[in-house]
Design a protein around this motif. Structure first.
Motif, PDB file in Angstrom:
ATOM      1  N   SER A  90       0.504  -0.843   0.016  1.00 28.45           N
ATOM      2  CA  SER A  90      -0.101  -0.003   0.110  1.00 28.45           C
ATOM      3  C   SER A  90       1.175   1.092  -0.128  1.00 28.45           C
ATOM      4  O   SER A  90       0.312   2.178   0.127  1.00 28.45           O
ATOM      5  CB  SER A  90      -0.374  -0.011   1.348  1.00 28.45           C
ATOM      6  OG  SER A  90       0.080   0.075   2.615  1.00 28.45           O
ATOM      7  N   HIS A  91       2.172   1.194  -0.211  1.00 32.15           N
ATOM      8  CA  HIS A  91       3.257   2.016  -0.445  1.00 32.15           C
ATOM      9  C   HIS A  91       2.630   3.044  -1.338  1.00 32.15           C
ATOM     10  O   HIS A  91       2.367   2.566  -2.330  1.00 32.15           O
ATOM     11  CB  HIS A  91       4.570   1.741   0.109  1.00 32.15           C
ATOM     12  CG  HIS A  91       4.573   0.647   1.511  1.00 32.15           C
ATOM     13  ND1 HIS A  91       4.453   1.613   2.051  1.00 32.15           N
ATOM     14  CD2 HIS A  91       5.930  -0.112   1.468  1.00 32.15           C
ATOM     15  CE1 HIS A  91       5.008   0.695   2.865  1.00 32.15           C
ATOM     16  NE2 HIS A  91       5.560  -0.156   2.361  1.00 32.15           N
ATOM     17  N   ALA A  92       2.925   4.621  -1.417  1.00 31.48           N
ATOM     18  CA  ALA A  92       2.622   5.563  -1.895  1.00 31.48           C
ATOM     19  C   ALA A  92       4.175   5.097  -3.252  1.00 31.48           C
ATOM     20  O   ALA A  92       5.371   5.178  -2.654  1.00 31.48           O
ATOM     21  CB  ALA A  92       2.769   6.582  -1.686  1.00 31.48           C
ATOM     22  N   LYS A 117      -4.840  11.492  -3.383  1.00 32.20           N
ATOM     23  CA  LYS A 117      -6.067  11.365  -2.413  1.00 32.20           C
ATOM     24  C   LYS A 117      -5.880   9.735  -2.644  1.00 32.20           C
ATOM     25  O   LYS A 117      -6.525   9.319  -1.345  1.00 32.20           O
ATOM     26  CB  LYS A 117      -7.680  11.978  -2.783  1.00 32.20           C
ATOM     27  CG  LYS A 117      -7.805  13.644  -2.793  1.00 32.20           C
ATOM     28  CD  LYS A 117      -8.886  14.045  -2.776  1.00 32.20           C
ATOM     29  CE  LYS A 117      -9.228  15.415  -2.671  1.00 32.20           C
ATOM     30  NZ  LYS A 117     -10.302  15.782  -2.993  1.00 32.20           N
ATOM     31  N   GLN A 119      -3.088   7.751  -2.146  1.00 31.72           N
ATOM     32  CA  GLN A 119      -2.576   7.594  -1.860  1.00 31.72           C
ATOM     33  C   GLN A 119      -1.238   6.288  -2.837  1.00 31.72           C
ATOM     34  O   GLN A 119      -0.843   5.633  -2.281  1.00 31.72           O
ATOM     35  CB  GLN A 119      -2.479   7.110  -0.172  1.00 31.72           C
ATOM     36  CG  GLN A 119      -3.354   7.397   0.296  1.00 31.72           C
ATOM     37  CD  GLN A 119      -3.457   7.400   1.594  1.00 31.72           C
ATOM     38  OE1 GLN A 119      -2.937   6.025   2.322  1.00 31.72           O
ATOM     39  NE2 GLN A 119      -3.880   7.559   2.504  1.00 31.72           N
ATOM     40  N   GLU A 122       3.599   9.872  -3.775  1.00 25.54           N
ATOM     41  CA  GLU A 122       4.222  11.083  -3.082  1.00 25.54           C
ATOM     42  C   GLU A 122       4.909  11.627  -3.858  1.00 25.54           C
ATOM     43  O   GLU A 122       5.738  11.067  -4.411  1.00 25.54           O
ATOM     44  CB  GLU A 122       4.998  10.012  -2.033  1.00 25.54           C
ATOM     45  CG  GLU A 122       5.754  10.855  -1.101  1.00 25.54           C
ATOM     46  CD  GLU A 122       6.680  10.000  -0.081  1.00 25.54           C
ATOM     47  OE1 GLU A 122       7.479  10.026  -0.105  1.00 25.54           O
ATOM     48  OE2 GLU A 122       6.149   9.092   0.512  1.00 25.54           O
TER      49      GLU A 122
END
Length: 301
Positions: A90-92, A117, A119, A122
């Motif tokens: 789930s990391h941006a 939004k 995510q 980044e």
């Protein structure tokens, strides 16, 4: 000959990103001597320095290229890993974008908002003039660049975003004070203008093409903010070239007036990106192209 070891690049990136060997080592959870040894091995492999040992350390020309390579590899990994992991990640995805200030002040953030939004992104924004932003992609500092240059770098693509139209504007009061008879070489040489920085050639081009005034032939304030351009014009302390997109309400209300109707400046903008991008990066490119083409003028005339 032994190939390039990405642990060397990881160490180089950490030293540059954190401003020193000690902090770089802390970020990697290894000793300072291990970081130093990795960079020495890299420089031995290169047969030249990868960084300048000052405070803080700075990458050499080849060091910048290697940092760009390392960051692009990291980016590709972060895009690919969710597809490989059983439960996904789930990391941006961190993305460095080189942009001109006027795109940042108008269409770029709305284009990126849905992905931020969600995510999925980044972002790190590197603000530079559209004539120089491509250097950030060339050096590896950015993976995307918004530029006035239509020709892509090797391994990259350049797609037309649209034309940004600039109007020469001021308040009615400013016009009455400095341009009661209109713009000419004499009045333009005495009226204060606004430029972005010492590299900004837009106003220089404007006054030279119309009045043959040299770069040192007129007064100017230097302000590195698109929003401040509008503020200074509305305060009546200067006249300046501002994107039409930013001042439509002021033009409609009469707070600002167009000093040269039909005779502004146009910048054609291009989205430069690596041709190998996929996943979230490809989504970002498409989102930015779609949004920019809705708000910018679409023809290249």
């Amino acid at each position: 000959m032994k190939g390039l070891d990405y642990r060397w690049l990881e160490a180089l990136d950490a030293v540059i990103a954190h401003g020193g060997f000690d902090k770089g080592a802390e970020a990697l959870f290894i000793t300072q001597s291990a970081v130093s040894q990795r960079i020495k091995q890299l420089e031995k492999w290169l047969a030249q320095p990868a960084l300048v040992r000052e405070s803080p350390p700075q990458p050499t020309a080849i060091g910048k290229k290697l940092l760009g390579l390392h960051r692009r590899v990291q980016l590709l990994e972060k895009e690919l890993l969710p597809e490989l992991a059983t439960e996904g990640l789930s990391h941006a995805v961190p993305v460095s974008i080189a942009t001109n200030a006027d795109s940042l002040a108008t269409w770029l953030l709305p284009a990126l908002t849905p992905l931020m939004k969600a995510q999925a992104l980044e972002i790190s924004l590197l603000v530079d003039d559209e004539s120089r932003s491509l250097n950030r992609l060339r050096s590896g500092e950015a993976v995307v660049a918004i530029s006035a240059e239509p020709t892509p770098l090797h391994g990259c693509s350049a797609q037309f975003l649209g034309a940004m139209d600039y109007l020469c504007v001021c308040t009615p009061e400013f016009k009455a004070r400095y341009f009661p008879e209109g713009l000419n070489a004499d009045t333009v040489s005495r009226a204060p203008a606004v430029v972005f920085d010492r590299f900004d050639d837009m106003h220089t081009q404007f006054v030279y093409e119309r009045f043959r005034l040299p770069a040192a032939g007129w007064r100017s304030h230097m302000v590195r903010s698109s929003e401040a351009f509008v503020k200074m014009a509305k305060l009546g302390v200067a006249y300046c070239l501002i994107p039409r997109l930013m001042i439509e309400d002021e033009l409609q209300s009469g707070a600002l007036i167009d000093l040269c109707p039909g005779d502004g400046i146009t910048r054609h903008l291009y989205w430069h990106h690596f041709t190998t991008e996929s996943g979230i990066l490809a989504e970002m490119t498409q989102a930015c192209l779609n949004h920019a083409r809705q708000v910018l003028r679409s023809n290249t005339d």
